[in-house]
Design a protein around this motif. Structure first.
Motif, PDB file in Angstrom:
ATOM      1  N   GLN A 157       0.587  -6.267   8.251  1.00 56.94           N
ATOM      2  CA  GLN A 157       1.359  -5.016   8.058  1.00 56.94           C
ATOM      3  C   GLN A 157       2.516  -4.930   9.040  1.00 56.94           C
ATOM      4  O   GLN A 157       3.656  -4.397   8.356  1.00 56.94           O
ATOM      5  CB  GLN A 157       0.722  -3.945   7.548  1.00 56.94           C
ATOM      6  CG  GLN A 157      -0.261  -4.118   6.222  1.00 56.94           C
ATOM      7  CD  GLN A 157      -1.296  -2.776   6.034  1.00 56.94           C
ATOM      8  OE1 GLN A 157      -1.298  -1.950   6.935  1.00 56.94           O
ATOM      9  NE2 GLN A 157      -2.094  -3.097   5.075  1.00 56.94           N
ATOM     10  N   ASP A 163      -2.437  -7.975  -3.181  1.00 54.77           N
ATOM     11  CA  ASP A 163      -2.863  -7.324  -2.198  1.00 54.77           C
ATOM     12  C   ASP A 163      -3.915  -8.020  -1.481  1.00 54.77           C
ATOM     13  O   ASP A 163      -4.561  -9.120  -2.104  1.00 54.77           O
ATOM     14  CB  ASP A 163      -3.134  -5.778  -1.891  1.00 54.77           C
ATOM     15  CG  ASP A 163      -3.137  -5.348  -0.368  1.00 54.77           C
ATOM     16  OD1 ASP A 163      -2.750  -6.262   0.648  1.00 54.77           O
ATOM     17  OD2 ASP A 163      -3.407  -4.124  -0.195  1.00 54.77           O
ATOM     18  N   HIS A 205      -5.137  -7.520   8.774  1.00 54.34           N
ATOM     19  CA  HIS A 205      -4.493  -6.888   7.821  1.00 54.34           C
ATOM     20  C   HIS A 205      -3.482  -5.956   8.498  1.00 54.34           C
ATOM     21  O   HIS A 205      -2.318  -5.992   8.116  1.00 54.34           O
ATOM     22  CB  HIS A 205      -5.404  -6.044   6.823  1.00 54.34           C
ATOM     23  CG  HIS A 205      -6.304  -6.809   6.132  1.00 54.34           C
ATOM     24  ND1 HIS A 205      -7.273  -6.390   4.974  1.00 54.34           N
ATOM     25  CD2 HIS A 205      -6.453  -8.453   5.838  1.00 54.34           C
ATOM     26  CE1 HIS A 205      -7.635  -7.432   4.364  1.00 54.34           C
ATOM     27  NE2 HIS A 205      -7.344  -8.540   4.997  1.00 54.34           N
ATOM     28  N   ALA A 250      -6.731  -4.073  -4.353  1.00 55.46           N
ATOM     29  CA  ALA A 250      -7.316  -5.296  -3.880  1.00 55.46           C
ATOM     30  C   ALA A 250      -8.937  -5.294  -4.273  1.00 55.46           C
ATOM     31  O   ALA A 250      -9.330  -4.367  -4.293  1.00 55.46           O
ATOM     32  CB  ALA A 250      -7.364  -5.465  -2.136  1.00 55.46           C
ATOM     33  N   PHE A 265      -1.554  -3.864  -7.751  1.00 55.62           N
ATOM     34  CA  PHE A 265      -1.659  -4.004  -6.080  1.00 55.62           C
ATOM     35  C   PHE A 265      -3.007  -3.809  -5.397  1.00 55.62           C
ATOM     36  O   PHE A 265      -3.079  -3.931  -4.406  1.00 55.62           O
ATOM     37  CB  PHE A 265      -0.441  -2.889  -5.485  1.00 55.62           C
ATOM     38  CG  PHE A 265       1.009  -3.119  -5.753  1.00 55.62           C
ATOM     39  CD1 PHE A 265       1.444  -3.933  -4.891  1.00 55.62           C
ATOM     40  CD2 PHE A 265       1.663  -2.728  -6.759  1.00 55.62           C
ATOM     41  CE1 PHE A 265       2.558  -4.205  -4.992  1.00 55.62           C
ATOM     42  CE2 PHE A 265       2.883  -3.152  -6.917  1.00 55.62           C
ATOM     43  CZ  PHE A 265       3.748  -3.731  -5.876  1.00 55.62           C
TER      44      PHE A 265
END
Length: 278
Positions: free
Chosen positions: A58, A41, A54, A30, A28
């Motif tokens: 989310q 991600d 971002h 980044a 996950f």
């Protein structure tokens, strides 16, 4: 021996669980300026605009999850409450004013809740702050060229082609675009032949390169490093081989690079002619 085996099994289990959690977190995680293996991600944002994107993404995901759970719960409740066994004589009700008003107003409120931060984000993206550095980006089949104006210490142009010997693979270029950190950089983008798109995930934007048209965008990177992108418009046979590499450096390193670049790259006949920033 049996006692020793019994004591080590939990440790082995904890070690296996820890390895699984580490591998999951790495999947996950980044990357910074480039994609990572099994990344799930976005790349780490290095501009305020990218961070806002971002956060907005989310927020929309959590909103979608809440709506999905509500609809799922409603379906399950209807299946339980109005099954043939519990409701042998179906209701003949065809209209319910309160329900019809609710399922009209609630979606409108949801759209407004999404629209407000969306418009705020678009306003930031389309704003026109005073630029500290101007760079003209030209898409070719299949490479990029960059021009730095003479009135900002440049007056030169250079091409950036794929360098297959550099890592990350297919993302390195023989010449990198260089900009200073914590400075507003304005990008003027066009194309010499077909449609291209200059995209930089860590900066949170991409902009089309259209022949005969000059598009403009801006960013302000707040972290030094090397960042990679690619052409994001299907432009022909070697579309996948048009990488973008941007190095964000300190003011001192940028001044030194300008001095070196003036001797390394051929000078433009008239490097001061740039379109006025809108």
């Amino acid at each position: 021996m049996r006692t020793a085996k019994t004591q080590t099994r939990p440790h082995r289990g904890f070690a296996a669980l820890g390895a699984l959690l580490v591998s999951s977190s790495q999947a996950f995680a980044a990357g910074i300026g480039q994609p990572e293996p099994w990344q799930m991600d976005r790349q780490v944002a290095v501009t305020e605009n990218a961070r806002d994107i971002h956060l907005f993404e989310q927020w929309v995901h959590w909103l979608s999850l809440g709506i999905s759970l509500f609809v799922l719960g409603l379906i399950l409740w209807c299946v339980y409450r109005f099954s043939e066994k519990r409701n042998p004589t179906p209701s003949r009700t065809t209209h319910n004013t309160m329900i019809e008003v609710a399922w009209t107003i609630i979606p409108v409120l949801i759209l407004v809740a999404v629209a407000i931060p969306s418009f705020r984000l678009l306003r930031t993206q389309l704003s026109d702050p005073k630029g500290d550095v101007m760079v003209k980006v030209i898409g070719h089949a299949w490479y990029w060229s960059y021009e730095y104006p003479a009135d900002q210490g440049g007056g030169f142009t250079f091409d950036a082609n794929l360098d297959e010997d550099k890592l990350p693979r297919l993302l390195g270029t023989d010449n990198d675009m260089v900009v200073p950190v914590n400075k507003i950089v304005k990008i003027q983008v066009t194309a010499a032949d077909v449609l291209h798109s200059w995209a930089m995930p860590s900066f949170g934007f991409k902009i089309d390169a259209v022949p005969g048209r000059l598009n403009q965008f801006w960013f302000k990177a707040d972290r030094e490093g090397t960042y990679h992108g690619q052409c994001s418009e299907l432009c022909g046979q070697r579309h996948a081989y048009m990488p973008i590499t941007v190095r964000v450096v300190s003011d001192e390193a940028y001044a030194a690079w300008l001095t070196e670049a003036k001797t390394k790259y051929a000078r433009l006949d008239d490097g001061s002619k740039f379109a006025d920033a809108r």
